[in-house]
Motif scaffolding. Sequence first.
Motif, PDB file in Angstrom:
ATOM      1  N   SER A   1       7.338   0.308 -12.914  1.00 22.46           N
ATOM      2  CA  SER A   1       6.472   0.821 -11.857  1.00 22.46           C
ATOM      3  C   SER A   1       6.898   2.220 -11.438  1.00 22.46           C
ATOM      4  CB  SER A   1       6.511  -0.122 -10.655  1.00 22.46           C
ATOM      5  OG  SER A   1       5.784   0.415  -9.574  1.00 22.46           O
ATOM      6  N   ASN A   2       8.190   2.413 -11.248  1.00 24.20           N
ATOM      7  CA  ASN A   2       8.676   3.723 -10.809  1.00 24.20           C
ATOM      8  C   ASN A   2       8.416   4.800 -11.853  1.00 24.20           C
ATOM      9  OD1 ASN A   2       9.595   2.534  -8.463  1.00 24.20           O
ATOM     10  ND2 ASN A   2      11.701   2.312  -9.189  1.00 24.20           N
ATOM     11  N   ALA A   3       8.466   4.427 -13.126  1.00 25.54           N
ATOM     12  CA  ALA A   3       8.198   5.390 -14.191  1.00 25.54           C
ATOM     13  C   ALA A   3       6.716   5.771 -14.217  1.00 25.54           C
ATOM     14  CB  ALA A   3       8.615   4.815 -15.536  1.00 25.54           C
ATOM     15  N   LEU A   4       5.841   4.770 -14.127  1.00 26.13           N
ATOM     16  CA  LEU A   4       4.404   5.032 -14.231  1.00 26.13           C
ATOM     17  C   LEU A   4       3.842   5.730 -13.006  1.00 26.13           C
ATOM     18  CD1 LEU A   4       3.228   1.669 -15.821  1.00 26.13           C
ATOM     19  CD2 LEU A   4       2.991   3.921 -16.864  1.00 26.13           C
ATOM     20  N   LEU A   5       4.277   5.324 -11.826  1.00 28.28           N
ATOM     21  CA  LEU A   5       3.672   5.826 -10.591  1.00 28.28           C
ATOM     22  C   LEU A   5       4.398   7.023 -10.003  1.00 28.28           C
ATOM     23  CD1 LEU A   5       2.776   2.504  -8.754  1.00 28.28           C
ATOM     24  CD2 LEU A   5       1.502   3.749 -10.486  1.00 28.28           C
ATOM     25  N   LEU A   6       5.707   7.101 -10.222  1.00 25.04           N
ATOM     26  CA  LEU A   6       6.494   8.152  -9.583  1.00 25.04           C
ATOM     27  C   LEU A   6       7.082   9.152 -10.568  1.00 25.04           C
ATOM     28  CD1 LEU A   6       8.463   5.913  -7.028  1.00 25.04           C
ATOM     29  CD2 LEU A   6       6.216   6.999  -6.740  1.00 25.04           C
ATOM     30  N   GLY A   7       7.028   8.836 -11.855  1.00 17.38           N
ATOM     31  CA  GLY A   7       7.634   9.732 -12.841  1.00 17.38           C
ATOM     32  C   GLY A   7       9.140   9.714 -12.804  1.00 17.38           C
ATOM     33  N   VAL A   8       9.722   8.664 -12.256  1.00 20.75           N
ATOM     34  CA  VAL A   8      11.179   8.546 -12.155  1.00 20.75           C
ATOM     35  C   VAL A   8      11.650   7.655 -13.293  1.00 20.75           C
ATOM     36  CG1 VAL A   8      13.098   7.769 -10.710  1.00 20.75           C
ATOM     37  CG2 VAL A   8      11.113   8.863  -9.670  1.00 20.75           C
ATOM     38  N   THR A   9      12.357   8.243 -14.254  1.00 22.75           N
ATOM     39  CA  THR A   9      12.780   7.515 -15.449  1.00 22.75           C
ATOM     40  C   THR A   9      14.209   7.867 -15.818  1.00 22.75           C
ATOM     41  OG1 THR A   9      12.003   9.270 -16.920  1.00 22.75           O
ATOM     42  CG2 THR A   9      10.425   7.539 -16.380  1.00 22.75           C
TER      43      THR A   9
ATOM     44  N   MET B   1       9.236   6.628  -3.267  1.00 20.06           N
ATOM     45  CA  MET B   1       8.833   8.002  -3.568  1.00 20.06           C
ATOM     46  C   MET B   1      10.063   8.744  -4.088  1.00 20.06           C
ATOM     47  SD  MET B   1       8.542   9.386   0.377  1.00 20.06           S
ATOM     48  CE  MET B   1       8.009   7.808   1.041  1.00 20.06           C
ATOM     49  N   PRO B   2       9.866   9.814  -4.872  1.00 20.83           N
ATOM     50  CA  PRO B   2      11.024  10.609  -5.311  1.00 20.83           C
ATOM     51  C   PRO B   2      11.699  11.277  -4.123  1.00 20.83           C
ATOM     52  CG  PRO B   2       9.081  11.079  -6.652  1.00 20.83           C
ATOM     53  CD  PRO B   2       8.609  10.283  -5.478  1.00 20.83           C
ATOM     54  N   ASP B   3      12.963  11.654  -4.301  1.00 23.24           N
ATOM     55  CA  ASP B   3      13.720  12.286  -3.219  1.00 23.24           C
ATOM     56  C   ASP B   3      13.015  13.526  -2.675  1.00 23.24           C
ATOM     57  OD1 ASP B   3      15.821  10.446  -3.467  1.00 23.24           O
ATOM     58  OD2 ASP B   3      16.732  11.609  -5.083  1.00 23.24           O
ATOM     59  N   ALA B   4      12.504  14.377  -3.572  1.00 17.35           N
ATOM     60  CA  ALA B   4      11.868  15.621  -3.134  1.00 17.35           C
ATOM     61  C   ALA B   4      10.640  15.345  -2.271  1.00 17.35           C
ATOM     62  CB  ALA B   4      11.486  16.472  -4.346  1.00 17.35           C
TER      63      ALA B   4
ATOM     64  N   VAL C   1      15.022  -4.446  -0.136  1.00 13.74           N
ATOM     65  CA  VAL C   1      14.210  -3.235  -0.187  1.00 13.74           C
ATOM     66  C   VAL C   1      13.546  -3.148  -1.546  1.00 13.74           C
ATOM     67  CG1 VAL C   1      14.295  -0.723  -0.242  1.00 13.74           C
ATOM     68  CG2 VAL C   1      15.585  -1.962   1.487  1.00 13.74           C
ATOM     69  N   GLY C   2      12.230  -2.927  -1.536  1.00 15.17           N
ATOM     70  CA  GLY C   2      11.496  -2.754  -2.782  1.00 15.17           C
ATOM     71  C   GLY C   2      11.450  -1.290  -3.167  1.00 15.17           C
ATOM     72  N   HIS C   3      11.884  -0.966  -4.351  1.00 18.21           N
ATOM     73  CA  HIS C   3      11.910   0.377  -4.940  1.00 18.21           C
ATOM     74  C   HIS C   3      13.132   1.161  -4.468  1.00 18.21           C
ATOM     75  CE1 HIS C   3       7.965   0.077  -6.889  1.00 18.21           C
ATOM     76  NE2 HIS C   3       7.618  -0.631  -5.834  1.00 18.21           N
ATOM     77  N   GLY C   4      13.153   1.645  -3.225  1.00 13.92           N
ATOM     78  CA  GLY C   4      14.313   2.376  -2.717  1.00 13.92           C
ATOM     79  C   GLY C   4      14.626   3.637  -3.489  1.00 13.92           C
ATOM     80  N   VAL C   5      13.626   4.234  -4.133  1.00 11.87           N
ATOM     81  CA  VAL C   5      13.854   5.390  -5.007  1.00 11.87           C
ATOM     82  C   VAL C   5      14.402   6.588  -4.228  1.00 11.87           C
ATOM     83  CG1 VAL C   5      12.709   7.041  -6.550  1.00 11.87           C
ATOM     84  CG2 VAL C   5      12.108   4.626  -6.650  1.00 11.87           C
ATOM     85  N   ALA C   6      13.974   6.730  -2.981  1.00  9.67           N
ATOM     86  CA  ALA C   6      14.378   7.900  -2.185  1.00  9.67           C
ATOM     87  C   ALA C   6      15.717   7.706  -1.491  1.00  9.67           C
ATOM     88  CB  ALA C   6      13.296   8.216  -1.153  1.00  9.67           C
ATOM     89  N   LEU C   7      16.549   6.841  -2.014  1.00  7.25           N
ATOM     90  CA  LEU C   7      17.830   6.541  -1.376  1.00  7.25           C
ATOM     91  C   LEU C   7      18.718   7.770  -1.231  1.00  7.25           C
ATOM     92  CD1 LEU C   7      19.559   4.238  -0.244  1.00  7.25           C
ATOM     93  CD2 LEU C   7      20.400   3.811  -2.537  1.00  7.25           C
ATOM     94  N   ASP C   8      18.729   8.633  -2.245  1.00  6.79           N
ATOM     95  CA  ASP C   8      19.590   9.819  -2.174  1.00  6.79           C
ATOM     96  C   ASP C   8      19.160  10.785  -1.081  1.00  6.79           C
ATOM     97  OD1 ASP C   8      21.408   9.116  -4.053  1.00  6.79           O
ATOM     98  OD2 ASP C   8      20.542  10.274  -5.687  1.00  6.79           O
TER      99      ASP C   8
ATOM    100  N   ALA D   1       0.853  -1.199   0.000  1.00  5.18           N
ATOM    101  CA  ALA D   1       0.000   0.000   0.000  1.00  5.18           C
ATOM    102  C   ALA D   1       0.886   1.245   0.000  1.00  5.18           C
ATOM    103  CB  ALA D   1      -0.984   0.013   1.161  1.00  5.18           C
ATOM    104  N   PRO D   2       0.304   2.417  -0.330  1.00  2.00           N
ATOM    105  CA  PRO D   2       1.128   3.622  -0.513  1.00  2.00           C
ATOM    106  C   PRO D   2       1.882   4.019   0.749  1.00  2.00           C
ATOM    107  CG  PRO D   2      -1.065   3.940  -1.432  1.00  2.00           C
ATOM    108  CD  PRO D   2      -1.110   2.652  -0.676  1.00  2.00           C
ATOM    109  N   GLU D   3       3.173   4.134   0.617  1.00  2.00           N
ATOM    110  CA  GLU D   3       4.027   4.562   1.730  1.00  2.00           C
ATOM    111  C   GLU D   3       3.791   6.018   2.092  1.00  2.00           C
ATOM    112  OE1 GLU D   3       8.879   4.591   2.526  1.00  2.00           O
ATOM    113  OE2 GLU D   3       8.040   3.636   0.735  1.00  2.00           O
ATOM    114  N   THR D   4       3.207   6.776   1.148  1.00  2.00           N
ATOM    115  CA  THR D   4       2.960   8.207   1.361  1.00  2.00           C
ATOM    116  C   THR D   4       1.580   8.480   1.957  1.00  2.00           C
ATOM    117  OG1 THR D   4       2.204   8.345  -0.934  1.00  2.00           O
ATOM    118  CG2 THR D   4       4.514   8.897  -0.497  1.00  2.00           C
ATOM    119  N   ASP D   5       0.793   7.443   2.201  1.00  2.00           N
ATOM    120  CA  ASP D   5      -0.513   7.610   2.830  1.00  2.00           C
ATOM    121  C   ASP D   5      -0.347   8.199   4.231  1.00  2.00           C
ATOM    122  OD1 ASP D   5      -3.537   6.581   3.008  1.00  2.00           O
ATOM    123  OD2 ASP D   5      -2.517   6.026   4.873  1.00  2.00           O
ATOM    124  N   ALA D   6      -1.332   8.979   4.664  1.00  2.00           N
ATOM    125  CA  ALA D   6      -1.236   9.668   5.965  1.00  2.00           C
ATOM    126  C   ALA D   6      -1.064   8.678   7.112  1.00  2.00           C
ATOM    127  CB  ALA D   6      -2.473  10.536   6.185  1.00  2.00           C
ATOM    128  N   VAL D   7      -1.812   7.595   7.106  1.00  2.00           N
ATOM    129  CA  VAL D   7      -1.696   6.598   8.174  1.00  2.00           C
ATOM    130  C   VAL D   7      -0.348   5.888   8.093  1.00  2.00           C
ATOM    131  CG1 VAL D   7      -2.627   4.429   9.080  1.00  2.00           C
ATOM    132  CG2 VAL D   7      -4.176   6.270   8.386  1.00  2.00           C
TER     133      VAL D   7
END
Length: 357
Positions: free
Chosen positions: A345-353, A282-285, A313-320, A245-251
Amino acid sequence: ALGAFLAEMPLGGDLHHHLGGAPTPATMIRLGAEGGVCLPVDPAESWIARPPPGDEDVRPITDAGEEAGFRREIERRWSMLDYAANDPAIDRTEANAHFFSIFGKTGATKRDFGRLLAAVRTAAAGQGTLYLETSTGYPGSGVLERWADMTWNDDLALMRRELLADPEWLAVRDSIVEGLAVGKWRSEDLLGCSGAAPAPGCDVEVRFQRIGIRTRQPIQVFLEVVMGFEVAQASPLVVGLNLVAPETDAVALRDYALHMRMFGEMSAFYPGVPVALHAGEMPDAQAVELDAQDHLPLAIGDPQAGGAGARRVGHGVALDAAIGRAALLEQMKREGIAVELNLRSNALLLGVTGASH
């Protein structure tokens, strides 16, 4: 020539796979048709698949076989068809929300666990997959709802003891273990694996990860985590635990550190059960904006210090953006902690390409 060469290469092992998210719309339409699933007649409704029997305000999903417009609309509602990865005009927050909404719409098409698994194994075989490690909450969190009013206690070990002292809890665990084995056997029966002409999906070795859903209330997540460890310890088919489920969800944001502590503290009772967590998805920002820079360090952190001790770790996009990035990378290298790179997945959902990935 390079593209053709790579297309023919075996994929090998797929270590980041969601059983509920893997079927294409075409597969879900077929599974839904076999199960008598219906959809709302009113196109303004949310396109939630309904199990039979239908009533006046629904139409059978079998209509999609004869009506191209209806089929196309199902595909739009149940996939990322309208969210091209290379379109900078698309709001990726909206894309993310659309994607996660699909799971709630399509559940009725996936009720037959063995048939779903057979379809997924067939698709995996077509990609040259030899080993499939798929995450699932089968048979669904509803089986744990009778314990959802359990009094919360910050002593997690005490709550675990209370659960394990309940014969009904142990019976549910045993039924899940048996259900997974039966589902896998049924998929092999449907694929003809013991016959003279086994389908290609028979060659795909399958193992499961048990999942918890991080957007639920703490007691519900705790129940899923403990049951996940119990099932993984009892079943040779279950090789680890995960959170979805979304890691960025409020809960999910509010309870993130608590979730990591759940995994870390419970792992002491189940030293042979590995943990692989979605983290930094999620993206770094965005990680900076949401004050989520501690997510990756907590996911792989020492359980003695509140970490979950994840081995992958799945995705790990925010590593930086992670706190103590240099030390974190050194730890991951030293301890062999892998990152599952989910390029599409990262391209479609996060715009990270491209280079940003």
